[in-house]
Design an enzyme around this catalytic site. Structure first.
Site, PDB file in Angstrom:
ATOM      1  N   ASP A   6      20.363  -8.516  33.582  1.00  0.00           N
ATOM      2  CA  ASP A   6      21.256  -9.659  33.738  1.00  0.00           C
ATOM      3  C   ASP A   6      22.501  -9.394  32.908  1.00  0.00           C
ATOM      4  OD1 ASP A   6      21.975 -12.383  34.541  1.00  0.00           O
ATOM      5  OD2 ASP A   6      21.685 -12.859  32.420  1.00  0.00           O
TER       6      ASP A   6
ATOM      7  N   GLU B 292      22.406  -7.730  39.443  1.00  0.00           N
ATOM      8  CA  GLU B 292      22.957  -8.800  40.261  1.00  0.00           C
ATOM      9  C   GLU B 292      24.323  -8.390  40.798  1.00  0.00           C
ATOM     10  OE1 GLU B 292      23.217 -13.690  39.945  1.00  0.00           O
ATOM     11  OE2 GLU B 292      23.152 -12.447  38.141  1.00  0.00           O
TER      12      GLU B 292
ATOM     13  N   ASP C 236      18.862 -15.880  29.569  1.00  0.00           N
ATOM     14  CA  ASP C 236      19.240 -14.549  30.037  1.00  0.00           C
ATOM     15  C   ASP C 236      18.013 -13.669  30.300  1.00  0.00           C
ATOM     16  OD1 ASP C 236      21.926 -15.243  29.820  1.00  0.00           O
ATOM     17  OD2 ASP C 236      22.013 -14.626  27.716  1.00  0.00           O
TER      18      ASP C 236
END
Length: 379
Positions: free
Chosen positions: A182, A276, A358
């Site tokens: 992340d 991502e 996170d």
């Protein structure tokens, strides 16, 4: 595989003049071809006339100075224009091909290796078309077959060459590890195994020095304008401009060093990396975060991960940007809804587990990456 090796060049005055001529000729030919293609398209719309695709050769009769430089550099300008058009039609958001300007901070041209026209000589010189061998700082030997060379001039006045080589790159040994990442601003990356990598904030650390230097540059520009001198003839202005360019170059080098080391470490230690896919262009519309988002360079990091994974036989899985990684509980899958940025920790209302925002997102990205990977393998 194709891999580039970048080196510093030390050209003589005559060689620097030839490079400058080549930069200008490549820029001229690119702009001429772009202009003619635009005009040809307008005629096609008005009269139905067939669209013409110009070539560099047709301009050499009118502009004789084009014969003084490497013809392959001009041919590559045509290839770059065609690539710009292709990208525009495939991805309209990338924008229509732009005019090349002599005021751009980086000037460059590309030439191809034909029958040994590009080669390393005596470990100290680089053979290039149309010029005597150029002094090169060969800090490592290029591997494989040299396919092309891109010569560039930075805003600091430094010359570099990037040798594109075709070579066999052996794959890295398998580790059996799968990781989810992340990306953030407080911490650059948070991995699913609990490791948090701090954001180096390279631009922010130099912001005060840069601001002072740019104010000084502005004052020198005002003095030159008051004295009626063009900026190109103002030595104090040019000294300060180069100083600022060196500061920006240092920031860029520090950022690239960090991203290269981190991406290489991840590729060495993990077989599958799930990240991502972020809409950076949309995120930077938030003016409070725009500077930090540009400084963190997420897109560059993902790009480095992707091509290094292709080199070394690893896999990078990009999870779509709309995947709710911060809303899902990684333990039970409960979707708790969108959360404000200030909320860094939360408790799942379904199973009661306490989550670090996170770390939880990275676990969800890892699980989604594995799901996508398994789905692709079954097809």
């Amino acid at each position: 595989m194709l891999k580039a090796f970048k080196y510093r060049l030390k050209p003589t005055t005559q060689q620097a003049e030839l490079f400058a001529k080549t930069f200008g000729c490549v820029r001229k030919v690119y702009n001429l071809m772009l202009h003619d293609r635009i005009e040809s398209y307008k005629k096609h719309q008005d009269t139905g006339e067939k669209i013409k695709f110009p070539t560099p050769a047709q301009y050499k009769h009118e502009f004789l100075f084009l014969k003084e430089v490497d013809s392959l550099a001009l041919a590559n300008a045509q290839l770059h224009l065609n690539a710009a058009y292709r990208q525009f039609f495939q991805q309209p958001a990338s924008g229509f091909p732009q005019w090349k300007s002599r005021k751009h901070p980086v000037q460059s041209y590309t030439t191809n290796n034909q029958h040994g026209t590009i080669a390393i000589k005596e470990g100290r010189y680089l053979k290039l078309p149309k010029t005597e061998p150029v002094r090169i700082k060969l800090h490592r030997q290029p591997q494989g077959v040299i396919k092309s060379a891109t010569i560039s001039l930075t805003a600091c006045g430094k010359y570099f060459v990037s040798l594109l080589c075709e070579m066999n790159i052996p794959p890295k040994p398998k580790t059996g590890s799968v990781i989810g990442i992340d990306l953030g601003l407080t911490n650059f990356a948070i991995s699913s195994d609990g490791v948090k990598i701090p954001n180096p904030r390279t631009l922010s650390k130099t912001a005060v020095t840069l601001a002072k230097a740019q104010r000084k540059l502005s004052r020198r520009a005002q003095h030159a304008k008051k004295d009626g001198r063009p900026l190109s003839e103002s030595r104090n202005y040019q000294k300060q401009r180069i100083l600022i360019a060196k500061l920006h170059e240092k920031v860029s080098n520090q950022r690239n060093d960090f991203l290269n080391k981190l991406s290489t470490d991840l590729i060495n230690n993990h077989d599958v990396i799930s990240v991502e896919s972020l809409n950076v262009k949309g995120l930077v519309r938030n003016h409070k975060l725009a500077r930090s988002l540009h400084d963190v360079s997420w897109s560059s990091f993902i790009s480095k991960l992707t091509y290094k994974a292709a080199w070394y036989g690893k896999q990078v899985v990009q999870v779509e940007r709309w995947f709710p990684s911060s809303q899902l509980c990684s333990a039970c899958g409960h979707r708790g809804g969108k959360k404000a940025l200030r909320i860094r920790e939360w408790n799942c209302p379904s199973c009661g587990i306490h989550h670090d925002r996170d770390l939880n997102a990275s676990l969800n990205i890892r699980a989604e990456g594995l799901r996508l990977l398994q789905g692709a393998e079954t097809l």
